[in-house]
Design an enzyme around this catalytic site. Structure first.
Site, PDB file in Angstrom:
ATOM      1  NE  ARG A  61      -2.907   0.380   3.512  1.00 50.35           N
ATOM      2  CZ  ARG A  61      -2.457   0.887   4.436  1.00 50.35           C
ATOM      3  NH1 ARG A  61      -1.821   2.261   4.462  1.00 50.35           N
ATOM      4  NH2 ARG A  61      -2.175   0.339   5.690  1.00 50.35           N
ATOM      5  CE1 TYR A 114     -18.317   7.648 -15.796  1.00 52.63           C
ATOM      6  CE2 TYR A 114     -17.036   7.662 -13.763  1.00 52.63           C
ATOM      7  CZ  TYR A 114     -17.904   7.000 -14.477  1.00 52.63           C
ATOM      8  OH  TYR A 114     -18.324   5.775 -14.256  1.00 52.63           O
TER       9      TYR A 114
END
Ligand code: LCS
Length: 396
Positions: A61, A114
């Site tokens: 991560r 979007y």
């Protein structure tokens, strides 16, 4: 690599950026480090890695060699300070807003973006005290008029999804900076092959790499490319806590797709030009919005700011929604599906699909008419695409 990639062409860069011979084996293709964690030689080394005294990987991560190659490659193409890979394009947007805004902050955003990008800014970030104003960002004066003392971010999509309007990046960067705000640009529709917003003053670029950068319709992924080291550091600090990061296998696949980015973009763009001209001349077509057509209101700006008009267009069939739906129901070679930027041609109806979550009034105000059909032109033989349009339009 001995060359300074930044001096080489964009096709060369898309093939070689982030490409290093594997020191262990000489492997030419990037190794896939499919691991969540990295062993330390000693307790002291673990502590040194966490404190930053020693460079090296800790936990995926926080960084991973396969993902790092992709981050380097995309940043090289965009001319950024570095890349921060995310699990999706939405994750790139949300991570950036999470990192850059505080309670009471204000965003000025393009109205045609979007659909979910708009919904998350308008509905979700407002729950944390971040407000937004949506304007037609192809009208630079409207952007200037929407700026407030608390505006921290201007968010622009150009070309816009799905209206294909073009916003003047240099002019908007100047407005944002004059107000102490940052400009973030969603460069998904153009890809760095056709437009590099940092060259026009943008502070942060984001991508849905689900689209052109990967290009093969098999991965969902995103990327944040800050223009400066300071912004890279600032967003990175939130990136791994927010946690919307990428998986190494995702990165490996996008690296594979990225190598043909320039070839795919150029092939689909050449097809798109033919399709746009053909559609515009078709008696059943009401209008076509494509930045390469003489009829596009910001064609000159597009030519100035972009290296080509791209592979996306929207159009409306005479007879509106009903006629458009009849056409969409009869496509054979083209695929009726959302998403874009892949090697295959995809066609969809934004008002009922990608932009359905936006209220109708907001959609209409953003220029997304009920009958608007969006096409992402792929790399097929163009005559086959034209034949498919011809037969599908017979049903309209
Ligand atoms: N930005 C733009 C311009 C997009 O078109 C999309 C997705 C996103 C961000 C979000 O990226 P994702 O999380 O999906 O990777 N656009 C889509 C579209 O137009 N059809 O389906 C998805």
């Amino acid at each position: 690599m001995a060359h300074d990639l930044n001096k080489l062409g964009l096709t060369t860069r898309s093939i070689h950026a982030g490409q290093h011979k594997d020191p262990a084996t000489g492997a030419v293709a990037p190794p896939l480090y499919q691991t969540s964690t990295f062993a330390f030689d000693s307790c002291g080394q673990g502590a040194a890695r966490f404190s930053g005294e020693e460079e090296g990987y800790i936990y995926t991560r926080m960084g991973n060699p396969t993902i790092a190659r992709l981050e380097e490659a995309v940043s090289t193409l965009e001319g950024g300070a570095g890349g921060l890979a995310t699990g999706s394009g939405m994750a790139a947007l949300c991570t950036s807003v999470f990192a850059l805004l505080e309670q009471g902050g204000h965003i000025v955003s393009s109205s045609s973006v979007y659909g979910p990008s708009r919904v998350v800014i308008e509905r979700d970030f407002s729950r944390f005290g971040v407000t937004a104003t949506f304007v037609d960002s192809s009208d630079t004066a409207a952007v200037a008029a929407a700026m407030r003392p608390e505006t921290k971010l201007v968010f622009v999509e150009t070309p816009a999804n799905p209206t294909l309007t073009i916003s003047d990046l240099r002019a908007i960067a100047d407005i944002a900076h004059a107000h102490g705000a940052l400009l973030m640009v969603d460069n998904t529709f153009a890809s760095p092959i056709l437009q590099r917003p940092i060259e026009h003053g943008a502070d942060v670029v984001m991508h849905s790499m689900t689209k052109f950068l990967n290009g093969h319709t098999d991965v969902v992924a995103g990327m944040i490319i800050p223009a400066s080291d300071a912004l890279l550091k600032r967003i990175r600090a939130s990136h791994y806590y927010f946690g919307a990061v990428m998986d190494p296998h995702q990165a490996w696949l996008v690296l594979r797709g990225l190598r043909t980015l320039s070839l795919r973009v150029k092939a689909s763009q050449a097809n798109a030009m033919r399709v746009a001209e053909w559609l515009e001349a078709h008696p059943k077509v009401e209008w076509v919005a494509y930045p390469g057509l003489a009829s596009h209101p910001q064609r000159e700006l597009a030519a100035r700011q972009m290296d080509g008009p791209g592979a996306l267009m929207s159009f409306e069939v005479k007879g509106g929604v009903k006629a458009g739906a009849a056409m969409l129901d009869h496509v054979e070679l083209m695929t009726l599906a959302v998403s874009l930027g892949g090697i295959e041609t995809l066609i969809q109806h934004p008002a009922s699909m990608t932009h359905a979550a936006m209220p109708r009034e907001a959609r209409l105000a953003a220029g997304i008419t009920d009958g608007l059909v969006r096409v992402s032109v792929g790399c097929e033989d163009v005559e086959d695409l034209l034949a498919d349009f011809a037969q599908a339009l017979e049903h309209a």
